[in-house]
Design an enzyme around this catalytic site. Structure first.
Site, short mmCIF file in Angstrom:
data_model
loop_
_atom_site.label_atom_id
_atom_site.label_comp_id
_atom_site.label_asym_id
_atom_site.label_seq_id
_atom_site.Cartn_x
_atom_site.Cartn_y
_atom_site.Cartn_z
N GLU A 138 0.74 -1.20 0.31
CA GLU A 138 -0.10 0.00 0.21
C GLU A 138 0.58 1.23 0.41
OE1 GLU A 138 -4.01 -2.04 2.24
OE2 GLU A 138 -2.33 -1.52 3.36
N CYS A 151 3.48 8.66 1.06
CA CYS A 151 3.92 7.50 1.99
C CYS A 151 4.34 6.57 1.73
CB CYS A 151 3.08 7.20 3.40
SG CYS A 151 3.53 6.19 4.62
N CYS A 158 6.79 -6.83 7.00
CA CYS A 158 7.81 -6.42 8.68
C CYS A 158 8.87 -7.13 9.52
CB CYS A 158 7.40 -5.21 9.12
SG CYS A 158 9.00 -4.77 9.88
N CYS A 162 7.12 -4.83 16.29
CA CYS A 162 6.63 -4.17 17.40
C CYS A 162 5.63 -3.93 17.64
CB CYS A 162 7.07 -2.42 16.34
SG CYS A 162 8.58 -2.30 16.11
N CYS A 165 2.22 -1.96 16.09
CA CYS A 165 2.54 -1.80 14.85
C CYS A 165 1.63 -3.16 13.74
CB CYS A 165 3.69 -1.38 13.75
SG CYS A 165 3.17 -0.99 12.48
N GLY A 223 7.35 -1.86 6.44
CA GLY A 223 9.18 -2.41 5.87
C GLY A 223 9.78 -1.46 7.14
N GLU A 224 10.66 -2.15 6.92
CA GLU A 224 11.90 -1.42 7.71
C GLU A 224 12.85 -1.40 6.65
OE1 GLU A 224 13.09 -0.06 10.82
OE2 GLU A 224 14.83 0.53 9.37
N SER A 277 12.11 5.93 15.12
CA SER A 277 11.12 5.82 15.87
C SER A 277 11.37 5.21 17.07
CB SER A 277 10.32 4.40 15.11
OG SER A 277 9.63 4.99 14.05
N ASN A 354 -2.24 4.47 16.22
CA ASN A 354 -4.00 4.52 15.64
C ASN A 354 -3.98 3.14 15.67
OD1 ASN A 354 -4.43 6.96 13.75
ND2 ASN A 354 -2.17 6.32 12.92
N CYS A 397 -0.67 6.00 10.20
CA CYS A 397 0.58 5.03 10.22
C CYS A 397 0.18 3.83 11.22
CB CYS A 397 0.75 5.79 11.38
SG CYS A 397 1.90 7.72 10.44
N1 SAH Z 1 9.82 0.57 10.04
C1 SAH Z 1 9.74 2.23 10.53
C2 SAH Z 1 9.40 2.51 9.08
C3 SAH Z 1 8.10 1.98 9.02
S1 SAH Z 1 6.33 2.83 10.15
C4 SAH Z 1 10.00 2.38 11.69
O1 SAH Z 1 9.01 1.83 12.13
O2 SAH Z 1 10.47 3.12 11.77
C5 SAH Z 1 6.08 4.21 10.02
C6 SAH Z 1 5.26 5.23 11.64
O3 SAH Z 1 4.11 4.44 12.06
C7 SAH Z 1 7.07 4.53 12.58
O4 SAH Z 1 7.57 5.25 13.61
C8 SAH Z 1 6.01 3.73 13.95
O5 SAH Z 1 6.76 3.71 14.77
C9 SAH Z 1 4.56 3.91 13.65
N2 SAH Z 1 3.08 3.45 13.70
C10 SAH Z 1 3.53 2.05 13.74
N3 SAH Z 1 2.45 1.59 14.25
C11 SAH Z 1 1.54 2.66 14.51
C12 SAH Z 1 0.01 2.68 14.98
N4 SAH Z 1 -0.61 2.01 14.89
N5 SAH Z 1 -0.03 4.33 15.53
C13 SAH Z 1 1.20 4.89 15.32
N6 SAH Z 1 2.00 5.38 14.55
C14 SAH Z 1 2.00 3.73 14.29
FE1 SF4 Z 2 8.25 -1.87 13.86
FE2 SF4 Z 2 8.18 -0.34 11.22
FE3 SF4 Z 2 7.97 -2.37 11.54
FE4 SF4 Z 2 5.63 -1.29 12.41
S1 SF4 Z 2 6.90 -1.29 9.86
S2 SF4 Z 2 6.40 -3.20 12.88
S3 SF4 Z 2 6.65 -0.18 13.18
S4 SF4 Z 2 10.03 -1.89 12.20
#
Ligand code: SAH
Ligand code: SF4
Length: 430
Positions: A138, A151, A158, A162, A165, A223-224, A277, A354, A397
Site C-alpha cells: 500500500e 508514504c 515487516c 513492534c 504496529c 517495512g523496515e 521511531s 492508531n 501510520c
Molecule cells: N519500519 C519503519 C518505518 C515504517 S513505520 C519504522 O518503524 O520507523 C512508520 C511509523 O509509524 C513509525 O514511527 C512507526 O513506529 C509508526 N507506527 C506504527 N504503528 C503505528 C500505530 N498503530 N499508530 C501510530 N503510529 C504507528
Molecule cells: Fe516496527 Fe516499523 Fe516494522 Fe511496524 S513497520 S513492525 S513499526 S519496524
C-alpha cells in the site's frame, strides 16, 4: 508464525532473526518470470544502460540512449514507447519487443474524507510460487496546504514485531526492489496527473495549475527500510535525479526503528533525512514496544544519531513518538525525552496511536497529548502532533496492509452491490 502470539511476546529471537536478514537477504531482482518482459520503469541509470546493452545497443551509444529513455520514463512519465519522439523507429520497435513501461497494477483506490488517498498496488509476479499474482503493498498520498507527501513502502510486510504496529503482524515478508519502490512514486504521479505538462485535477488536491503535487517522500509505509538499504539507496537516487523525478533529497525522509549499524550508510549513500521511531525513553519499555531495542539499545541509537552525516539545525532528525495511553505518555517521560535528545538537532513528532483490530493499546487522551507536547515545546522543540490522516481508510501510520484482505473482500462486495469503493470509504465512519 501466529501473528497475535508473536505480537504478545516480542522476543529477542525475532530481533536476532531480523538482524541476520541485514546480511543475508539477497537483493531482489524483479520480473524474472520466463516470458514476461521486464519493465524499464524505476530502474537506476546504470541498470537501464545495462538492459539496453543486453538488448544489443552498442556500448558507445548506450549512455546517450539511456539518457533519452530516462527522460521519457522519469521526467515525462511516458507509458508507451511510441511517445518517445526523439528515439528512432527501429529502436522503439526493439524496445517494445524486449521491455514494457508497466507500472504496478492499481488493485484498489480509496479516498479519505480528508483527501488522503490510498492505493493498493500489485507488483508484477516474480516467481512461480506467486501464481501470477504479485506481492501487494500500500502506498498513501497525503495532501497538505504547502506540500504533498507520499508514504512509500520498502518491504512487503515487516520482519520486526513492534507490539503497537499492524504491519508487523503480517506473515508474508519480502524486500521490494529499488524499481518497485520508485514505481510507487511513478504510479502516484499517474494517478494524480502529476507529470510536467499535465493539469493536476483540483480534486486531487491540485490548484488546477501545472505543478507538482508530490513534493515529499517518507519511507513510513510497510517495512523496515534499513533492512533493505541497498534498494532504498538506489530508489532515493532515482527519485532525486534532477533530470527525472526530481525530488529534493532534503524532502525524502527514511524512518527506521533503529537498525544502528546501517544508519551511517543511509546518511553517506542516500543523503536522505532521518527519522527515528523512538517511542520510549527507557530501555525496558522500548524493549517491549520495539523489540529491536534489545539488540541496539537507546544509548547506541542516539550515539548513531549524533554522528549522522550532515546534521545541522537546518537538517534535523525527526524523532517519532507514538502516544500510548498509560504506557509512555507521562510528564516524566516527556522530561526524559527532552533530556535524552539534548544536543541533537531534532524535531519531535508525536503520533496519536492508531488502533487496529486486536491491538492491545489505546491512544492517549487528547489532554495528555497536549500536556506532553507542552513540556517538549517549552524545552525548545517544535512538537507537532501528527494529525491522523486517512483513518477512515486505514491509511494512517501502522494501519497499512494488514486490512488488505478485508478491504478487498469489502470492495468486491461493494462492486457487486454497484457501490464504488471511494464513495463507501468517503462516507464511512471513523
Ligand atoms: N519500519 C519503519 C518505518 C515504517 S513505520 C519504522 O518503524 O520507523 C512508520 C511509523 O509509524 C513509525 O514511527 C512507526 O513506529 C509508526 N507506527 C506504527 N504503528 C503505528 C500505530 N498503530 N499508530 C501510530 N503510529 C504507528
Ligand atoms: Fe516496527 Fe516499523 Fe516494522 Fe511496524 S513497520 S513492525 S513499526 S519496524
Amino acid at each position: 508464525m501466529d501473528c497475535l502470539n508473536a505480537m504478545a511476546s516480542p522476543s529477542l529471537d525475532s530481533a536476532r532473526a531480523a538482524d541476520a536478514a541485514i546480511e543475508k537477504a539477497p537483493d531482489f531482482q524483479p520480473a524474472l518470470l520466463p516470458g514476461r518482459p521486464p519493465s524499464l520503469v524505476g530502474l537506476t541509470r546504470d541498470a537501464l544502460k545495462a538492459q539496453l546493452i543486453g538488448m544489443g545497443v552498442p556500448e558507445r551509444e548506450s549512455r546517450m540512449r539511456a539518457g533519452q529513455i530516462w527522460h521519457w520514463v522519469n521526467f515525462r512519465g511516458a507509458t508507451d514507447f511510441a511517445e518517445m519522439t526523439n528515439v528512432g523507429k527501429a529502436l522503439k520497435a526493439q524496445l517494445a519487443e524486449h521491455f514494457t513501461l508497466e507500472r504496478p497494477e492499481v488493485a484498489s483506490r480509496q479516498v479519505s474524507r480528508d483527501g488522503t488517498r490510498k492505493w493498493l498496488l500489485r507488483m508484477a509476479p516474480t516467481n512461480p510460487q506467486e501464481h501470477n499474482r504479485g506481492a501487494e503493498i500500500e502506498c498513501v498520498y497525503i495532501p497538505g496546504p504547502d506540500r504533498g507527501t507520499l508514504c512509500v513502502s520498502s518491504q512487503v510486510g515487516c520482519t520486526l514485531t513492534c507490539s503497537f504496529c499492524h504491519t508487523g503482524t503480517q506473515r508474508l515478508v519480502r524486500n521490494l526492489s529499488a524499481a518497485e519502490i520508485v514505481q510507487q512514486l511513478v504510479t502516484a504521479r499517474d494517478e494524480l496527473g502529476d507529470w510536467p505538462g499535465q493539469m493536476p485535477s483540483r480534486d486531487a488536491g491540485g490548484s488546477g495549475e501545472v505543478g507538482r503535487l508530490v513534493t515529499n517522500i517518507v519511507f513510513m509505509g510497510m517495512g523496515e527500510p534499513l533492512y533493505n538499504l541497498d534498494a532504498v539507496v538506489d530508489a532515493v537516487g532515482v527519485m532525486s535525479d534532477q533530470e527525472g523525478l526530481a525530488l529534493s533529497r532534503r524532502r525524502i525522509t527514511v524512518s527506521t526503528s533503529g537498525v544502528v549499524p546501517q544508519i551511517p550508510r543511509l546518511g553517506e549513500q542516500a543523503n536522505a533525512m532521518l527519522a527515528i521511531s523512538l517511542h520510549a525513553v527507557r530501555d525496558d519499555l522500548r524493549n517491549e514496544l520495539v523489540p529491536l531495542n534489545r539488540k541496539y539499545p537507546i544509548a547506541e541509537l542516539l550515539a548513531a544519531c549524533r554522528a549522522y552525516p550532515g546534521l545541522s539545525n537546518a537538517r534535523r532528525i525527526t524523532f517519532e513518538y507514538v502516544m500510548l495511553k498509560g504506557v509512555n505518555d507521562s510528564d516524566a517521560d516527556a522530561r526524559e525525552l527532552v533530556r535524552l535528545l539534548k544536543g541533537i538537532p531534532a524535531k519531535i513528532n508525536l503520533i496519536p496511536f492508531n488502533p487496529w483490530p486486536g491491538s492491545r493499546y489505546e491512544c492517549s487522551d487528547w489532554d495528555r497529548i497536549e500536556h506532553f507536547s507542552e513540556i517538549v515545546f517549552n524545552a525548545g522543540y517544535a512538537s507537532p502532533v501528527r494529525t491522523p490522516r486517512g483513518r477512515d481508510i486505514l491509511a494512517a501510520c501502522g494501519q497499512l496492509k494488514s486490512e488488505t484482505e478485508k478491504l478487498r473482500a469489502r470492495a468486491r462486495m461493494m462492486q457487486e452491490e454497484g457501490i464504488g469503493v471511494e464513495g463507501f470509504y468517503a462516507g464511512a465512519d471513523d
